[in-house]
Design an enzyme around this catalytic site. Structure first.
Site, PDB file in Angstrom:
ATOM      1  N   ASN A 264     -14.317   4.611   5.072  1.00  0.00           N
ATOM      2  CA  ASN A 264     -14.365   3.603   6.133  1.00  0.00           C
ATOM      3  C   ASN A 264     -13.360   3.852   7.242  1.00  0.00           C
ATOM      4  O   ASN A 264     -13.608   3.516   8.401  1.00  0.00           O
ATOM      5  CB  ASN A 264     -14.189   2.206   5.542  1.00  0.00           C
ATOM      6  CG  ASN A 264     -15.401   1.791   4.730  1.00  0.00           C
ATOM      7  OD1 ASN A 264     -16.523   2.182   5.030  1.00  0.00           O
ATOM      8  ND2 ASN A 264     -15.173   1.015   3.687  1.00  0.00           N
TER       9      ASN A 264
ATOM     10  N   ASP B  48      -6.989  10.728   2.944  1.00  0.00           N
ATOM     11  CA  ASP B  48      -7.276  10.938   1.533  1.00  0.00           C
ATOM     12  C   ASP B  48      -8.748  11.302   1.364  1.00  0.00           C
ATOM     13  O   ASP B  48      -9.595  10.876   2.154  1.00  0.00           O
ATOM     14  CB  ASP B  48      -6.955   9.671   0.740  1.00  0.00           C
ATOM     15  CG  ASP B  48      -7.795   8.476   1.197  1.00  0.00           C
ATOM     16  OD1 ASP B  48      -7.675   8.082   2.382  1.00  0.00           O
ATOM     17  OD2 ASP B  48      -8.566   7.941   0.392  1.00  0.00           O
TER      18      ASP B  48
ATOM     19  N   HIS C 216      -4.635   6.034  -0.864  1.00  0.00           N
ATOM     20  CA  HIS C 216      -5.241   5.775   0.445  1.00  0.00           C
ATOM     21  C   HIS C 216      -4.244   5.990   1.586  1.00  0.00           C
ATOM     22  O   HIS C 216      -4.652   6.156   2.727  1.00  0.00           O
ATOM     23  CB  HIS C 216      -5.777   4.345   0.476  1.00  0.00           C
ATOM     24  CG  HIS C 216      -7.108   4.185   1.152  1.00  0.00           C
ATOM     25  ND1 HIS C 216      -8.028   5.188   1.305  1.00  0.00           N
ATOM     26  CD2 HIS C 216      -7.676   3.087   1.714  1.00  0.00           C
ATOM     27  CE1 HIS C 216      -9.100   4.732   1.921  1.00  0.00           C
ATOM     28  NE2 HIS C 216      -8.909   3.464   2.189  1.00  0.00           N
TER      29      HIS C 216
ATOM     30  N   TYR D 108       0.803  -1.226   0.000  1.00  0.00           N
ATOM     31  CA  TYR D 108       0.000   0.000   0.000  1.00  0.00           C
ATOM     32  C   TYR D 108       0.836   1.276   0.000  1.00  0.00           C
ATOM     33  O   TYR D 108       0.287   2.372  -0.060  1.00  0.00           O
ATOM     34  CB  TYR D 108      -0.942   0.004   1.206  1.00  0.00           C
ATOM     35  CG  TYR D 108      -1.913  -1.142   1.175  1.00  0.00           C
ATOM     36  CD1 TYR D 108      -3.009  -1.127   0.320  1.00  0.00           C
ATOM     37  CD2 TYR D 108      -1.728  -2.262   1.978  1.00  0.00           C
ATOM     38  CE1 TYR D 108      -3.892  -2.191   0.271  1.00  0.00           C
ATOM     39  CE2 TYR D 108      -2.604  -3.330   1.940  1.00  0.00           C
ATOM     40  CZ  TYR D 108      -3.690  -3.282   1.080  1.00  0.00           C
ATOM     41  OH  TYR D 108      -4.567  -4.334   1.027  1.00  0.00           O
TER      42      TYR D 108
ATOM     43  N   TYR E 172      -4.918  -1.594   9.508  1.00  0.00           N
ATOM     44  CA  TYR E 172      -5.620  -1.415   8.250  1.00  0.00           C
ATOM     45  C   TYR E 172      -6.692  -0.343   8.467  1.00  0.00           C
ATOM     46  O   TYR E 172      -7.212  -0.159   9.572  1.00  0.00           O
ATOM     47  CB  TYR E 172      -6.206  -2.709   7.678  1.00  0.00           C
ATOM     48  CG  TYR E 172      -5.123  -3.615   7.151  1.00  0.00           C
ATOM     49  CD1 TYR E 172      -4.613  -3.441   5.864  1.00  0.00           C
ATOM     50  CD2 TYR E 172      -4.587  -4.616   7.957  1.00  0.00           C
ATOM     51  CE1 TYR E 172      -3.596  -4.250   5.389  1.00  0.00           C
ATOM     52  CE2 TYR E 172      -3.570  -5.426   7.483  1.00  0.00           C
ATOM     53  CZ  TYR E 172      -3.080  -5.235   6.203  1.00  0.00           C
ATOM     54  OH  TYR E 172      -2.063  -6.029   5.743  1.00  0.00           O
TER      55      TYR E 172
ATOM     56  N   ASN F 176      -9.828   0.199   7.811  1.00  0.00           N
ATOM     57  CA  ASN F 176     -11.182  -0.031   8.324  1.00  0.00           C
ATOM     58  C   ASN F 176     -11.235  -0.331   9.813  1.00  0.00           C
ATOM     59  O   ASN F 176     -12.319  -0.368  10.388  1.00  0.00           O
ATOM     60  CB  ASN F 176     -11.855  -1.164   7.544  1.00  0.00           C
ATOM     61  CG  ASN F 176     -12.045  -0.806   6.084  1.00  0.00           C
ATOM     62  OD1 ASN F 176     -11.786   0.317   5.653  1.00  0.00           O
ATOM     63  ND2 ASN F 176     -12.493  -1.764   5.310  1.00  0.00           N
TER      64      ASN F 176
END
Length: 191
Positions: free
Chosen positions: A127, A106, A32, A27, A79, A81
């Site tokens: 989320n 973001d 994100h 990532y 993560y 979420n």
């Protein structure tokens, strides 16, 4: 990121800065993860010590400068979420009021390059923000929204691929975006 020097201490902070993103190389440099990048740059500018694993994240703290406010910077490693699972215990243990929590994230509903600051407001389906709101028990925290643009479709799979994809804009424009967002973060925290 230079968040990896040894911490000089702990205790209460005046501000808690949370950079949202996802852990791992997969990532890195994605839209994100721009919250991670901005918070890490701010920590570097403030010459904060190396981050340590704490509260399911990477955490560092220190003063923004001589006589400046004490700031904690947290990059949840849960993560996106599940970010609230990191932010909630950090805020609780540090004793930071909700109005002194700043979340950098973001924002696809802003064009690439645009930066806005808000207190509270809608979460627009983000989320990570939903998880932070749940973890903090409210949405009245400050947000630095970093515009990453939206694809010309509402197809959830394409939007997800866009957000989780690497920036396609030139590297110097991405760097300028991160630097300007870190400037805005500094204005909030250092006042």
């Amino acid at each position: 990121m230079t968040l990896f020097r040894r911490s000089r201490g702990g205790g209460r902070v005046d501000w808690l800065v949370v950079g949202l993103g996802n852990p791992g190389d997969r990532y890195a440099r994605t839209r994100h993860n721009v919250g991670f990048e901005v918070a890490a740059l701010a920590a570097e500018r403030w010459d904060l010590p190396r981050a340590k694993k704490r509260w399911a994240g990477l955490y560092t703290d220190g003063r923004t400068g001589p006589g400046g406010p004490r700031v904690g910077v947290l990059l949840p490693q849960t993560y996106m979420n599940d970010s609230g699972k990191s932010v909630s215990p950090a805020r609780g243990e540090l004793g930071v009021d909700l109005d002194h929590v700043v979340v950098v994230h973001d924002e696809i509903d802003l064009p690439f390059g645009r930066i806005e600051t808000r207190v509270g407001g809608g979460l627009a389906g983000h989320n990570g923000l939903k998880a932070v709101k749940a973890g903090l028990g409210g949405a009245d925290f400050t947000r630095v929204l970093v515009g990453v643009g939206r694809p010309d479709t509402s197809d959830p799979e394409i939007v997800s691929a866009h957000v989780l994809g690497k920036f396609t804009e030139p590297d110097d424009e991405v760097r300028q975006l991160i630097e300007r967002a870190a400037d805005e973060l500094g204005r909030i925290v250092e006042h």
